[in-house]
Design an enzyme around this catalytic site. Structure first.
Site, PDB file in Angstrom:
ATOM      1  N   ARG A 232      -4.426  21.128 -14.805  1.00 49.88           N
ATOM      2  CA  ARG A 232      -4.558  21.708 -16.485  1.00 49.88           C
ATOM      3  C   ARG A 232      -5.965  20.844 -16.931  1.00 49.88           C
ATOM      4  O   ARG A 232      -6.236  19.795 -16.609  1.00 49.88           O
ATOM      5  CB  ARG A 232      -3.531  21.308 -17.160  1.00 49.88           C
ATOM      6  CG  ARG A 232      -2.350  22.518 -16.825  1.00 49.88           C
ATOM      7  CD  ARG A 232      -2.562  23.766 -17.448  1.00 49.88           C
ATOM      8  NE  ARG A 232      -1.258  24.779 -17.111  1.00 49.88           N
ATOM      9  CZ  ARG A 232      -1.336  25.454 -16.071  1.00 49.88           C
ATOM     10  NH1 ARG A 232      -2.231  25.532 -15.193  1.00 49.88           N
ATOM     11  NH2 ARG A 232      -0.356  26.341 -16.156  1.00 49.88           N
ATOM     12  N   HIS A 280     -10.317  29.250 -13.672  1.00 50.05           N
ATOM     13  CA  HIS A 280      -8.790  29.040 -13.563  1.00 50.05           C
ATOM     14  C   HIS A 280      -8.400  30.251 -12.590  1.00 50.05           C
ATOM     15  O   HIS A 280      -7.522  31.038 -12.938  1.00 50.05           O
ATOM     16  CB  HIS A 280      -7.879  29.286 -14.755  1.00 50.05           C
ATOM     17  CG  HIS A 280      -6.567  28.819 -14.923  1.00 50.05           C
ATOM     18  ND1 HIS A 280      -6.103  28.453 -16.144  1.00 50.05           N
ATOM     19  CD2 HIS A 280      -5.889  28.737 -13.890  1.00 50.05           C
ATOM     20  CE1 HIS A 280      -4.902  27.913 -15.864  1.00 50.05           C
ATOM     21  NE2 HIS A 280      -4.545  28.375 -14.512  1.00 50.05           N
TER      22      HIS A 280
HETATM   23  P1  NDP Z   1       5.877  20.805  -9.152  1.00 45.91           P
HETATM   24  O1  NDP Z   1       6.763  20.455 -10.325  1.00 45.91           O
HETATM   25  O2  NDP Z   1       6.421  21.279  -8.032  1.00 45.91           O
HETATM   26  O3  NDP Z   1       5.116  19.210  -8.995  1.00 45.91           O
HETATM   27  C1  NDP Z   1       4.848  18.296  -9.935  1.00 45.91           C
HETATM   28  C2  NDP Z   1       4.389  17.073  -9.135  1.00 45.91           C
HETATM   29  O4  NDP Z   1       3.824  16.158  -9.883  1.00 45.91           O
HETATM   30  C3  NDP Z   1       5.735  16.353  -8.449  1.00 45.91           C
HETATM   31  O5  NDP Z   1       5.481  15.672  -7.261  1.00 45.91           O
HETATM   32  C4  NDP Z   1       5.869  15.455  -9.481  1.00 45.91           C
HETATM   33  O6  NDP Z   1       6.666  14.105  -9.074  1.00 45.91           O
HETATM   34  C5  NDP Z   1       4.523  14.782 -10.155  1.00 45.91           C
HETATM   35  N1  NDP Z   1       4.328  14.034 -11.540  1.00 45.91           N
HETATM   36  C6  NDP Z   1       5.128  14.861 -12.475  1.00 45.91           C
HETATM   37  N2  NDP Z   1       4.943  13.879 -13.722  1.00 45.91           N
HETATM   38  C7  NDP Z   1       4.315  12.830 -13.109  1.00 45.91           C
HETATM   39  C8  NDP Z   1       4.198  11.679 -13.651  1.00 45.91           C
HETATM   40  N3  NDP Z   1       4.270  11.459 -14.714  1.00 45.91           N
HETATM   41  N4  NDP Z   1       3.828  10.512 -12.650  1.00 45.91           N
HETATM   42  C9  NDP Z   1       3.674  10.622 -11.519  1.00 45.91           C
HETATM   43  N5  NDP Z   1       4.068  12.109 -11.020  1.00 45.91           N
HETATM   44  C10 NDP Z   1       4.525  13.184 -11.771  1.00 45.91           C
HETATM   45  O7  NDP Z   1       4.603  21.503  -9.580  1.00 45.91           O
HETATM   46  P2  NDP Z   1       3.790  22.563  -8.924  1.00 45.91           P
HETATM   47  O8  NDP Z   1       3.154  21.712  -7.719  1.00 45.91           O
HETATM   48  O9  NDP Z   1       4.421  23.621  -8.783  1.00 45.91           O
HETATM   49  O10 NDP Z   1       2.530  22.824  -9.862  1.00 45.91           O
HETATM   50  C11 NDP Z   1       1.798  21.636 -10.313  1.00 45.91           C
HETATM   51  C12 NDP Z   1       0.656  22.139 -11.452  1.00 45.91           C
HETATM   52  O11 NDP Z   1      -0.352  22.895 -10.782  1.00 45.91           O
HETATM   53  C13 NDP Z   1       1.351  23.120 -12.437  1.00 45.91           C
HETATM   54  O12 NDP Z   1       2.078  22.338 -13.436  1.00 45.91           O
HETATM   55  C14 NDP Z   1       0.352  23.974 -13.012  1.00 45.91           C
HETATM   56  O13 NDP Z   1      -0.319  23.176 -14.176  1.00 45.91           O
HETATM   57  C15 NDP Z   1      -0.812  23.672 -11.960  1.00 45.91           C
HETATM   58  N6  NDP Z   1      -1.369  24.920 -11.408  1.00 45.91           N
HETATM   59  C16 NDP Z   1      -2.450  25.525 -11.522  1.00 45.91           C
HETATM   60  C17 NDP Z   1      -2.989  26.817 -11.156  1.00 45.91           C
HETATM   61  C18 NDP Z   1      -4.482  27.146 -11.037  1.00 45.91           C
HETATM   62  O14 NDP Z   1      -4.688  28.171 -10.742  1.00 45.91           O
HETATM   63  N7  NDP Z   1      -5.279  26.332 -11.410  1.00 45.91           N
HETATM   64  C19 NDP Z   1      -2.148  27.596 -10.407  1.00 45.91           C
HETATM   65  C20 NDP Z   1      -0.620  27.067 -10.165  1.00 45.91           C
HETATM   66  C21 NDP Z   1      -0.473  25.744 -10.902  1.00 45.91           C
HETATM   67  P3  NDP Z   1       8.162  14.100  -8.623  1.00 45.91           P
HETATM   68  O15 NDP Z   1       8.082  15.046  -7.254  1.00 45.91           O
HETATM   69  O16 NDP Z   1       8.632  12.722  -8.289  1.00 45.91           O
HETATM   70  O17 NDP Z   1       9.029  14.759  -9.670  1.00 45.91           O
HETATM   71  C1  OXD Z   2      -0.023  28.418 -12.983  1.00 46.81           C
HETATM   72  C2  OXD Z   2      -1.529  28.892 -13.418  1.00 46.81           C
HETATM   73  O1  OXD Z   2       0.773  27.464 -13.770  1.00 46.81           O
HETATM   74  O2  OXD Z   2      -1.673  29.964 -12.973  1.00 46.81           O
HETATM   75  O3  OXD Z   2       0.741  29.004 -12.234  1.00 46.81           O
HETATM   76  O4  OXD Z   2      -2.104  28.034 -13.944  1.00 46.81           O
END
Ligand code: NDP
Ligand code: OXD
Length: 317
Positions: A232, A280
């Site tokens: 993001r 995006h």
């Molecule tokens: P998940 O919820 O599966 O994974 C999030 C990861 O971030 C976990 O490993 C989590 O740790 C870690 N995390 C969260 N908060 C913290 C923190 N404060 N400190 C350290 N680690 C942290 O999310 P996804 O992998 O499914 O998606 C990630 C992001 O990708 C989405 O939220 C979205 O914003 C972005 N996205 C962007 C897209 C694009 O086209 N640009 C498309 C899809 C998604 P833990 O495992 O220990 O909980």
């Molecule tokens: C998502 C995105 O969060 O498209 O899946 O950014």
């Protein structure tokens, strides 16, 4: 009884999702919300069981009295928390979609290889009709670091391992991913950054992660590091990244997400020679495969089971 699903995505065209739903859950009552009352198909609000949403208009979810679950059309759910009236007792379900995961890993691998093999420099040589080769780096010496080792970061990390990069990730909890060095918690953020030459951000946007790529964390990266932000825009303090690019401390950045989207025409990123911009699209929600996820969860809920991958409202992911 087949459930009633309300599709609420101002930017998304509903037809492919309707087709996918009707194919995968025949008989589903698929309705499409529209801000224009003339076009709105919500009908009797008390009949809506499930909402499939992207950036829902504030207050609309709260107006659905018998809602059983809210499904985010994206992996990120930060767009939901923008609604001050977000219903408190309804599960919020993140999207976990095989195509979304695959697409994100493709994006990450593509840009890691781009920076590792200096493809941007070769593109400049080509533009100047220059035939020149640079020393080729060894993948085994290249240190890639992924902020966030969840569904997406975990998959990208796993797929970078067989390409022989030195892969590490940072998450809240410790991970056991073969070949991936796990750093976790606030205390291990700086050591993780110190060893990372190509930094990928795949964190959710939460109060804890907003602005995490800032002057202090950028300074912790080695000289000449690269940034790939496909999570993001709010993760990055833009002025700090621009200053780090201008000073040469950061060699290049690929940015897919921005504080304001579309990226405003006068934003300095557009004209910065070290910044690559994608709109995006790092990974997009694919109607057919994402509907597999919604249908699977709706079927679970209709059997009385809890949905998978619900959002923790405390951590906001
Ligand atoms: P998940 O919820 O599966 O994974 C999030 C990861 O971030 C976990 O490993 C989590 O740790 C870690 N995390 C969260 N908060 C913290 C923190 N404060 N400190 C350290 N680690 C942290 O999310 P996804 O992998 O499914 O998606 C990630 C992001 O990708 C989405 O939220 C979205 O914003 C972005 N996205 C962007 C897209 C694009 O086209 N640009 C498309 C899809 C998604 P833990 O495992 O220990 O909980
Ligand atoms: C998502 C995105 O969060 O498209 O899946 O950014």
């Amino acid at each position: 009884m087949t459930p009633t699903v309300l599709f609420m995505a101002a930017e998304g065209k509903p037809d492919p999702w309707r087709d996918a739903f009707l194919a995968q859950m025949p008989g589903v009552d698929f309705r499409v919300w529209n801000p224009d009352p003339e076009k709105d198909q919500t009908g009797d609000k008390s009949e809506i069981d499930y909402a499939i949403v992207w950036k829902p208009a504030a207050g609309v979810l709260a107006s659905l009295p018998n809602l059983k679950a809210v499904f985010s059309m994206g992996a990120g759910v930060d767009h939901l928390f923008g609604d001050p009236e977000l219903p408190k007792d309804v599960p919020l379900v993140r999207l976990v979609d095989r195509c979304l995961t695959q697409g994100m890993s493709e994006y990450v691998i593509y840009w890691v290889i781009h920076y590792h093999r200096k493809m941007g420099v070769y593109a400049k040589f080509r533009a100047d009709n220059v035939w020149k080769r640079m020393r080729q780096a060894d993948a085994e010496q290249r240190r890639v670091g992924i902020l966030g080792l969840g569904e997406l970061g975990g998959d990208a990390a796993t797929k970078l391992v067989p390409l022989h990069y030195q892969v590490a990730g940072w998450s809240r909890s410790k991970k056991e991913i073969p070949g991936v060095e796990s750093f976790h918690g606030e205390d291990q953020l700086i050591p993780f950054l110190n060893r990372t030459e190509i930094l990928v951000c795949l964190l959710p946007l939460t109060p804890d992660t907003t602005g995490i790529i800032n002057k202090d964390t950028l300074a912790a990266l080695p000289e000449g590091a690269f940034i790939i932000n496909c999570a993001r825009g709010g993760h990055v303090v833009d002025d700090d990244l621009l200053a780090a690019l201008d000073s040469g401390h950061i060699e290049g950045a690929t940015l897919d997400v921005f504080h304001t989207e579309p990226l405003p025409a006068d934003h300095p990123y557009w004209s910065h020679p070290k910044v690559t911009i994608t709109p995006h699209m790092a990974s997009l929600t694919v109607p057919n495969s994402s509907t597999e996820w919604y249908v699977k969860n709706i079927e679970r809920m209709e059997r009385g089971e809890a949905p998978l991958n619900t959002v923790d409202r405390g951590t906001r992911y």
